[in-house]
Each structure stands twice: as structure tokens, then as C-alpha cells.
Motif scaffolding. Structure first.
Motif, PDB file in Angstrom:
ATOM      1  N   UNK A  28      47.624  46.893  41.204  1.00 20.37           N
ATOM      2  CA  UNK A  28      49.034  46.447  41.631  1.00 20.37           C
ATOM      3  C   UNK A  28      49.739  46.819  40.312  1.00 20.37           C
ATOM      4  N   UNK A  29      49.385  46.050  39.221  1.00 15.73           N
ATOM      5  CA  UNK A  29      50.244  46.171  38.034  1.00 15.73           C
ATOM      6  C   UNK A  29      50.643  47.770  37.631  1.00 15.73           C
ATOM      7  N   UNK A  30      49.531  48.589  37.867  1.00 11.42           N
ATOM      8  CA  UNK A  30      49.619  50.167  37.601  1.00 11.42           C
ATOM      9  C   UNK A  30      50.592  50.660  38.448  1.00 11.42           C
ATOM     10  N   UNK A  31      50.925  50.173  39.815  1.00 12.12           N
ATOM     11  CA  UNK A  31      51.751  50.889  40.702  1.00 12.12           C
ATOM     12  C   UNK A  31      52.885  50.383  40.713  1.00 12.12           C
ATOM     13  N   UNK A 302      31.119  57.954  42.180  1.00 10.55           N
ATOM     14  CA  UNK A 302      30.508  56.948  41.224  1.00 10.55           C
ATOM     15  C   UNK A 302      30.860  56.882  39.686  1.00 10.55           C
ATOM     16  N   UNK A 303      30.848  58.071  39.266  1.00  8.68           N
ATOM     17  CA  UNK A 303      31.233  58.136  37.692  1.00  8.68           C
ATOM     18  C   UNK A 303      32.450  57.556  37.524  1.00  8.68           C
ATOM     19  N   UNK A 304      33.352  57.364  38.264  1.00  9.53           N
ATOM     20  CA  UNK A 304      34.645  56.673  38.082  1.00  9.53           C
ATOM     21  C   UNK A 304      34.408  55.259  37.899  1.00  9.53           C
ATOM     22  N   UNK A 305      33.321  54.641  37.890  1.00 11.25           N
ATOM     23  CA  UNK A 305      32.975  53.336  37.543  1.00 11.25           C
ATOM     24  C   UNK A 305      32.891  53.115  36.075  1.00 11.25           C
ATOM     25  N   UNK A 346      39.901  57.470  52.481  1.00  8.45           N
ATOM     26  CA  UNK A 346      40.383  58.155  51.548  1.00  8.45           C
ATOM     27  C   UNK A 346      41.400  57.860  50.779  1.00  8.45           C
ATOM     28  N   UNK A 347      41.461  57.737  49.444  1.00  8.68           N
ATOM     29  CA  UNK A 347      42.612  57.253  48.696  1.00  8.68           C
ATOM     30  C   UNK A 347      42.879  58.375  47.622  1.00  8.68           C
ATOM     31  N   UNK A 386      43.159  53.403  40.038  1.00  7.63           N
ATOM     32  CA  UNK A 386      43.353  53.615  38.575  1.00  7.63           C
ATOM     33  C   UNK A 386      42.730  54.363  37.854  1.00  7.63           C
ATOM     34  N   UNK A 387      43.169  55.566  37.300  1.00  7.35           N
ATOM     35  CA  UNK A 387      42.371  56.656  36.559  1.00  7.35           C
ATOM     36  C   UNK A 387      41.572  57.641  37.261  1.00  7.35           C
TER      37      UNK A 387
END
Length: 468
Positions: A28-31, A302-305, A346-347, A386-387
């Protein structure tokens, strides 16, 4: 916008919940760059000003309180939380703790503590609900192997059905592995499953072995990345560093995966999108029979984690991965599964046409039950994690869970045939041996319902008729 309440029970439930709140705040802080209390924040947070009163959407953030109830019969995890960075998110009216624990005994958690603390639990749940303008869902997070998570967690689930019968109840249940060090975990899990069958609208089963396997694969991904990986500055990585304690703790990596599951599942409730999915639509669209409400969760990518930047995989590959065993959070064989329904949430920067194209591409390779060939539920939230540029959470209602539940039943029966440790349960007031038999019969019935569905894949099999 609707609101939801998170109920965290037991050590595991509170540790996963701790990671969820941490990651949700970061997201939420990122948005929310202007620091305004908006509808997105109101879905899981209240805004409290310095005088202690609630403020509606549109004002500047003064003091956020999580829409949560924290329950544990040991003080350790909750005390750590109250001493860490999240201490301002909760107040004493949201907490219920004891000192002695449940001794890895479902009966102590469900019957003893469930009776002693019944009125306090109901009062806390009502208070949390009264702070919501439009309560849509209760999320319950607990483990199945321990005493408090399995016993008191399912008691809380029953209380929610009694007090709020019209509000959707979605359970995230963490199952023990076959090598679990709690010898009574098969008893606790099977006894808890009977309660889940009766009182939950939807269950997301997650097993520790699958989480361990995913952690190992992500570690290899990070180690095998190209030279000069970019380390993320906020350290929101799989190990949990940057969380409450700032140092890695056992199970942090596994808890972080489950927290990301909840983060993606609730994204449509927290942010806008071109095809948003209400949380109560999940149960409505994916659960054709009341008892068959277990949804296999898969997450991509999964790599995003991990805490390294690696090249993004193709969008189409992400959809293919959704039906790969390696991306599932519970052991189930998608290749030999009959699908009753499936949701793709989906996001990010994904077009609706991409979503539809991939469904059409995948349909020929998946075996859907004959009476629900178009059993797809789709959601498209415009705000990515995020990211990341995009992500996908798949929730599949399939018969692939049958072998997992059969294995759990066999572990239960091996103990119960020898009556090993049963006397510890029978010492608890209100507990009888018949409760074990009824719980085993309930699980056996669930396995048989999956088996009947599997027979419909045979050309000469009769049509299934399950009474609702």
C-alpha cells in the motif's frame, strides 16, 4: 468498498499473519504515495486519529489498525509482535493469549480453551465486525498439526458460522509434512478436517513439504542467477529479512510464501482492476458441492519471491506454470486431476485478451468435469506486486488432492490402530473415542466423493449424483 477481517490462531497462524500485514503495508505504501486513507486501505485497515476515534476514507493517515483478531494459547509469538515494528497495528482488544499452550492436543485447544474463552472470542470477533461498514469475509489462518491452531482454530471457525452465518469464511490451513516432529499431528489434522468440512466455505490447503520444496527451488534460482544480480533495497525477500525481527528465523521463508498467497488473493479487494473478483465469488464459483471446498493454490512467478532480479519469464509460460506441480503450495498431481472449477487471478500489466487467449490454449490439456467445461473464474487487478510487472494466482478445485488426503488418513490410522497417545486426548473433558472414529469417517467420506468424481472420467461411468 468492502472490508475483511483476518483471524490468526496459534503460533503458525500468527507468524503467517505477521508477514501478511508487513507485506500489505509495504504494498500500500508503494501505491499510496500521498499517504491518504483511501478505500484500498480501508479493506484491511482502520484509520484511528490521536483521539482514538475512527476516521473515514479521504483523510490523512493518522494511525492504522489492522482488521484482525490474534489468538494464541502461548504468549511468545504475540509478545514478539508487540515488541516489533508492527506493535502499533494492534491493541489489547484485538489479542487473546494464555501461557500454557495446548500441548499439541486438538482436544485441549478445541474443547478446553474453546469453552473457557468462548465469550471473549465472540466479543472480539463482534468488535472487529462492528468496525466494518460492509463486512465481506473472514480469513482464518491456522496450522493443522498443533493443538491451538487445529483445535482452537476450528472452534473459532464454528463460532464465526454461529455469529455471522452470512459472511464468507475462507481458511488458510497449513498441513504438516509426513516427517513432522509432532507425533500427534495426524490426529490433530484429521480431527480438524472434520470441522473444516462442516464450517468452512473455502479452504486453501498448504503443506509444509511443498513450501520446503519451493524454498529450495527459489534458493537455487537465486544462486544460479546471472552475474551481478541486483539486490532489492527493501529486502522483502523469501527469507523474511526486513520483517519484524530483522533477522532470519525458522520457517520465515515458508511463512513468506503463504503471506504472498494471501496478498495476491486479496488484491482485488484492496485495489481497482478491469475485472475485479469479490472474495465471496470464489466460493460461489469454485465450490459446486459443499464438502468439496478445498482449492489447490499455485503462484507464479516464484522467482519474484527471491531477493535477486532475474529476467522475466514469458507471460504465456506463467499461465502454463499455474498447472505445474512445482508451483503448487500443496501436493497434488495436476496431470491426473479432474477439475471441477478453476480461478485465475492476475495482477499487473496483463490484457484481458491475454487472459482469454491463455485459457483457450490450456483448455485442451486439462480434464474438466463434463458438466462444467467452462468452469473458469477470472480476475484482473491493475496493481502488480511490488517489483513485478505481473503475477498470477491459480485456485483449482480438483480431485488431485485425493492422494494427499489418503496419505493423511493412513498416517492417522497407523497411530489409531495401536491407540497410541489416545489417552492424552481422552483425559480432556468432553472428549470421547467416538470423536476419533467420526473424524476418520468424515475424511473417508471426502476421499470417496473425490473418487466418485474421478470415475466420471471413464466413458462408461454413470453420472455422479451427490446430494447437497
Amino acid at each position: 468498498m468492502t472490508q475483511s477481517v483476518v483471524v490468526q490462531v496459534g503460533q503458525c497462524g500468527n507468524q503467517v499473519g505477521c508477514r501478511f500485514w508487513d507485506l500489505a503495508l509495504r504494498e500500500h505504501a508503494h501505491v499510496n504515495k500521498k499517504g491518504l486513507y483511501d478505500e484500498a486501505l480501508s479493506s484491511f485497515f482502520r484509520n484511528v486519529d490521536s483521539r482514538g476515534s475512527d476516521r473515514g476514507a479521504g483523510g490523512t493517515i493518522q494511525h492504522l489498525k489492522a482488521r484482525a483478531v490474534l489468538v494464541d494459547m502461548e504468549e511468545g509469538v504475540v509478545n514478539q509482535l508487540l515488541q516489533g515494528p508492527q506493535r502499533e497495528l494492534f491493541d489489547s482488544m484485538q489479542l487473546l493469549t494464555d501461557v500454557s499452550g495446548s500441548g499439541n492436543n486438538w482436544a485441549v485447544g478445541h474443547l478446553t480453551y474453546g469453552s473457557v474463552y468462548r465469550e471473549q472470542l465472540v466479543e472480539q470477533l463482534r468488535r472487529a465486525a462492528e468496525h466494518c461498514d460492509c463486512l465481506q469475509c473472514f480469513f482464518i489462518i491456522h496450522s493443522m498439526g498443533g493443538g491451538t491452531g487445529s483445535g482452537l482454530g476450528t472452534r473459532v471457525l464454528g463460532l464465526l458460522e454461529e455469529e455471522f452465518p452470512e459472511v464468507c469464511r475462507i481458511v488458510t490451513a497449513i498441513y504438516p509434512s509426513a516427517e513432522d516432529d509432532v507425533v500427534t499431528s495426524p490426529y490433530n489434522s484429521v480431527l480438524a478436517m472434520r470441522e473444516l468440512a462442516e464450517h468452512a466455505d473455502c479452504v486453501l490447503p498448504v503443506d509444509n513439504q511443498s513450501l520446503l520444496d519451493i524454498v529450495s527451488r527459489i534458493t537455487l534460482m537465486a544462486q544460479g542467477s546471472k552475474p551481478g544480480p541486483v539486490i532489492r533495497s527493501d529486502r522483502t525477500l523469501i527469507s523474511g529479512l526486513g520483517g519484524d525481527a530483522g533477522v532470519e528465523k525458522p520457517f520465515d521463508a515458508m511463512n513468506n510464501i503463504v503471506a504472498n498467497l494471501l496478498l495476491n488473493m486479496t488484491s482485488s479487494a484492496r485495489f481497482e482492476g478491469s475485472l475485479n473478483t469479490d472474495l465471496n465469488e470464489i466460493a460461489m464459483n469454485l465450490v459446486p458441492f459443499p464438502r468439496l471446498h478445498y482449492l489447490v493454490p499455485s503462484m507464479m512467478p516464484l522467482y519474484a519471491l527471491a531477493d535477486v532480479s532475474v529476467p522475466s519469464r514469458r507471460l504465456d509460460q506463467m499461465f502454463s506454470d499455474a498447472f505445474s506441480r512445482d508451483h503448487q503450495l500443496v501436493r497434488a498431481d495436476p496431470r491426473h486431476s479432474l477439475y471441477l472449477a478453476c480461478a485465475l487471478m492476475v495482477r499487473g500489466h496483463v490484457q484481458l485478451s491475454d487472459l482469454r487467449r491463455n485459457i483457450q490454449r490450456l483448455k485442451p490439456s486439462l480434464s474438466f468435469v463434463w458438466w462444467n467445461q467452462e468452469g473458469w473464474k477470472t480476475g484482473l487487478c491493475s496493481v502488480p506486486p511490488v517489483h513485478q510487472s505481473h503475477s498470477l494466482l491459480a485456485l483449482a478445485n480438483s480431485t488431485g488432492l485425493k492422494p494427499t488426503f489418503m496419505e493423511l488418513r493412513e498416517r492417522f490410522c497407523r497411530l489409531f490402530r495401536r491407540k497410541a497417545h489416545v489417552h492424552h486426548y481422552l483425559q480432556v473433558e468432553g472428549m470421547e473415542q467416538s470423536v476419533f472414529l467420526e473424524a476418520e469417517a468424515s475424511l473417508h467420506s471426502l476421499i470417496e466423493e473425490y473418487h466418485q468424481l474421478d470415475t466420471t472420467k471413464m466413458a462408461d461411468a454413470p453420472r455422479l449424483n451427490i446430494a447437497t
